[in-house]
Every structure is written in C-alpha cells, then in structure tokens.
Write a protein that holds these residues in place. Structure first.
Motif, PDB file in Angstrom:
ATOM      1  N   HIS B 108       6.948  10.326   3.397  1.00 17.28           N
ATOM      2  CA  HIS B 108       7.393  10.845   4.692  1.00 17.28           C
ATOM      3  C   HIS B 108       6.357  10.547   5.779  1.00 17.28           C
ATOM      4  O   HIS B 108       6.701  10.209   6.907  1.00 17.28           O
ATOM      5  N   ALA B 161      13.634  -0.236  -1.251  1.00 16.14           N
ATOM      6  CA  ALA B 161      14.402   0.555  -0.274  1.00 16.14           C
ATOM      7  C   ALA B 161      15.269   1.634  -0.940  1.00 16.14           C
ATOM      8  O   ALA B 161      15.253   2.787  -0.500  1.00 16.14           O
ATOM      9  N   PRO B 162      16.026   1.297  -1.995  1.00 17.11           N
ATOM     10  CA  PRO B 162      16.830   2.365  -2.626  1.00 17.11           C
ATOM     11  C   PRO B 162      15.963   3.510  -3.154  1.00 17.11           C
ATOM     12  O   PRO B 162      16.315   4.684  -2.970  1.00 17.11           O
ATOM     13  N   TYR B 164      12.916   4.393  -2.098  1.00 16.76           N
ATOM     14  CA  TYR B 164      12.363   5.111  -0.939  1.00 16.76           C
ATOM     15  C   TYR B 164      13.387   6.072  -0.349  1.00 16.76           C
ATOM     16  O   TYR B 164      13.096   7.235  -0.089  1.00 16.76           O
ATOM     17  N   ILE B 165      14.608   5.566  -0.102  1.00 18.57           N
ATOM     18  CA  ILE B 165      15.626   6.397   0.544  1.00 18.57           C
ATOM     19  C   ILE B 165      16.001   7.569  -0.351  1.00 18.57           C
ATOM     20  O   ILE B 165      16.174   8.701   0.119  1.00 18.57           O
ATOM     21  N   ARG B 166      16.114   7.331  -1.658  1.00 20.47           N
ATOM     22  CA  ARG B 166      16.456   8.446  -2.555  1.00 20.47           C
ATOM     23  C   ARG B 166      15.364   9.522  -2.536  1.00 20.47           C
ATOM     24  O   ARG B 166      15.668  10.715  -2.523  1.00 20.47           O
ATOM     25  N   LEU B 168      13.151  10.021  -0.027  1.00 18.25           N
ATOM     26  CA  LEU B 168      13.111  10.611   1.319  1.00 18.25           C
ATOM     27  C   LEU B 168      14.207  11.663   1.491  1.00 18.25           C
ATOM     28  O   LEU B 168      14.012  12.652   2.187  1.00 18.25           O
ATOM     29  N   PHE B 169      15.377  11.439   0.855  1.00 19.43           N
ATOM     30  CA  PHE B 169      16.467  12.403   0.986  1.00 19.43           C
ATOM     31  C   PHE B 169      16.569  13.343  -0.217  1.00 19.43           C
ATOM     32  O   PHE B 169      17.580  14.018  -0.398  1.00 19.43           O
ATOM     33  N   MET B 171      16.848  12.823  -3.440  1.00 23.28           N
ATOM     34  CA  MET B 171      17.742  12.501  -4.553  1.00 23.28           C
ATOM     35  C   MET B 171      16.916  12.084  -5.768  1.00 23.28           C
ATOM     36  O   MET B 171      16.925  10.926  -6.174  1.00 23.28           O
ATOM     37  N   TYR B 178      18.004   4.227 -14.071  1.00 21.81           N
ATOM     38  CA  TYR B 178      18.289   3.884 -12.681  1.00 21.81           C
ATOM     39  C   TYR B 178      17.381   2.735 -12.219  1.00 21.81           C
ATOM     40  O   TYR B 178      17.838   1.764 -11.620  1.00 21.81           O
TER      41      TYR B 178
END
Lengths: 187, 187
Positions: B108, B161-162, B164-166, B168-169, B171, B178
């Motif tokens: 973050h 990216a996948p 990081y985004i998981r 960050l949110f 998940m 995975y």
C-alpha cells in the motif's frame, strides 16, 4: 429506499450529492488521499459540514461512496451479442475511466480505502462485490448463448489487474493495442 | 559511494538504517500511510530527528527507500536452471513477501507513493525500473539457454499485477495452486 429516492436525478439532494462527489474528486487530485477534511469538502461543495455528516456519517463512508460510484457505476455493462465484443468494449471503458481526468486519483483512493483498517476491508469487499456482480451478468449472458466464458476472477486477474497496476504506477497511456492484447490472451 | 559504505552490514549506520526502516514499517501497519511524522519514526527507532533528515532528507525519500528495499531487495532472484522453475520460485517469493506480516502495508505504501505528485512519479519509476531490471536478467538467462521467454512486462501484467491487486483489495491468501496457475497461463 430513501437512498434511492435521494439520488433521483434532478432533485436538490442529487445536486448536493453531485457537488460533494466532485469536491472530493477535486481534492483527491490536488492534495491526495488523507490530506483534506470534511470541512474542506463542505467549503468547496458550498454545503454545510452537517449536511455531509447527516448523509454519509463519516469521511471514510463518503470517500468509499465516491470510489464505488466512480469505479462501478459510470458506464453501463456492454451487451454487444458476443463475449469477445463485450470484453473488448468493457476493457476499453474501464481503461477510459481510470486514465481519464480524475481516474488515477479515484483508483488510488479505492486502493487506499481498501487498505485502511476494518472499514477499509469492507470498502474493498464492496468494490469487489459490485464489480464481480456486473461481470458475472455479462459472462452469464455469454454462457447462455453457448459461449465458453472465463470466470469473473480471471477477468479481474488478467484484464483489470494489469490495467489497474499500470495506472497506479503511472505506466500510461493504455493503448487500444495493449487493451486488445489483454483480451486476446484471456480468450 | 558514501551510501554504499554507510550500509555495509554490521556498521552502526547499518543498524540505525535497519531500526528506522522497521519503525516505518511498524507505523505504516499501525496507522497507515500519511498518519505519522519524522518525529514519530525517530522516537520509535530511538534516534534523533536530525539523523533521519541528514541521511534521507525528507519523509517521502525515506518512505520510498523503505518501499524499494522491501519490495525489491528481500529475496535474491532465483536461478534454478529453467524458466519454468525460475518463474514459479519467483512468483512464490513475491507472494510470500506481499502477504507476510508487513507485506500488505508496504505494498500500500508503494502504491500511495507512486501516486503522490512529482516525487511519487519518480518513486513509481524507480520501483518499476528495479523490478524490471531483476526480471530482465532472469528472462535473459532463459533466452541464452535457448528457451522462449516472455517480456518482463508480460510477467508484470499476468503474474505480479494479479497478486498485487488481490493483496491490495484483501483477497488473500494467495494459494500455491493460484500462483502456479498464473505461471501456467503465462507460459
């Protein structure tokens, strides 16, 4: 129900909400997340602090509402008749939103909210739930037509996540070729 | 040059740097980005404010240093003898780092810095440049062995990216299945 009525386009309440949302978006762009108060928003929107607290309850709830509205509700989900067409149109719409005038600021806001304590976890979950619901309906339509559709999470991982990360780290613009390449690879 | 010497492991200067980095990481985890000062960091690290300003110059430079160090320098890049092995090991390392005790907070921080004005653009560029350089060397080794390797940007888009985004949110966890699935899809 009240919420629905309050947002009916054209009402005074809807105008106030739009002014407050715009004030938040402007302040995020100018100062960044965490660097303004409810008072700053009220001044810029030309409303009383108490109106903001009455409607949203807290700064974080307001910020989450702005992020949800901006990231989820701006464009209707496409319905072009094919999964290929739908995904390309959807990806291009998202790219336009997140690279538009306030796009990077709103995306940074959404990520910051998702990382900020208990409320943030809820904001992150809300953002995800809404986007997943929209995507699922598009993918379900494709399956009903007999097309083989990926999971909503695959769309998140391989179309949305790359675009989000590129915008968050300033790797812009997202060209049409780049966006089509993401869709090609997923399909 | 001075910087290199100052960080030689075992020196007093290296200990101070480690204490300051840890203090920053703790404060990010407890209060979030933007909610602490150089004074707070100095108190927690047990050093003088002036030591921090002398070494890093500003809070943002220090925060960028922490993010760069944590996201880039923790694990050596793998060299397993095959691209498949290297990518799987690398992806699992990154997943461990960003889901570890301070991982989400540091991620973050990196994203927030990348979005904060002129300095942030530079921080984002530095983070990217360092990660790309590491990846390129791994992919170049594969090409020299005659393997067909993807671009570093493809690794960013479809593996980093996948994840990081998981994170960050929220998940999480990122399961071994995975992570392997991301590598399988890219290769």
């Amino acid at each position: 129900m009240n919420e629905q009525r309050a947002r009916r386009p054209g009402g005074r309440s809807a105008r106030v909400a739009a002014q407050v949302h715009q004030a938040v978006t402007d302040l995020i762009g100018e100062r960044g997340y965490g660097n303004f108060t409810v008072g700053d928003i009220a001044t810029r929107a030309g409303v009383a602090d108490s109106s903001i607290y009455r409607r949203w309850g807290s700064l974080e709830t307001l910020l989450t509402d702005v992020a949800l509205t901006r990231l989820n509700a701006q464009s209707p989900m496409p319905d072009t008749g094919s999964l290929d067409g739908d995904l390309r149109t959807y990806a291009a719409q998202v790219a336009r939103e997140i690279t538009g005038p306030d796009g990077p600021a709103v995306l940074h806001l959404a990520v910051a909210l998702a990382g900020s304590g208990q409320h943030g976890v809820q904001a992150g979950a809300d953002l995800r739930a809404e986007r997943t619901r929209q995507l699922e309906s598009m993918l379900d339509r494709a399956r009903q037509r007999g097309e083989k559709a990926p999971d909503a999470l695959d769309v998140l991982d391989h179309i949305l996540a790359p675009m989000y990360i590129r915008v968050l780290f300033g790797m812009v613009p997202l060209t049409p070729d780049y966006i089509d390449g993401l869709v090609d690879r997923l399909l």
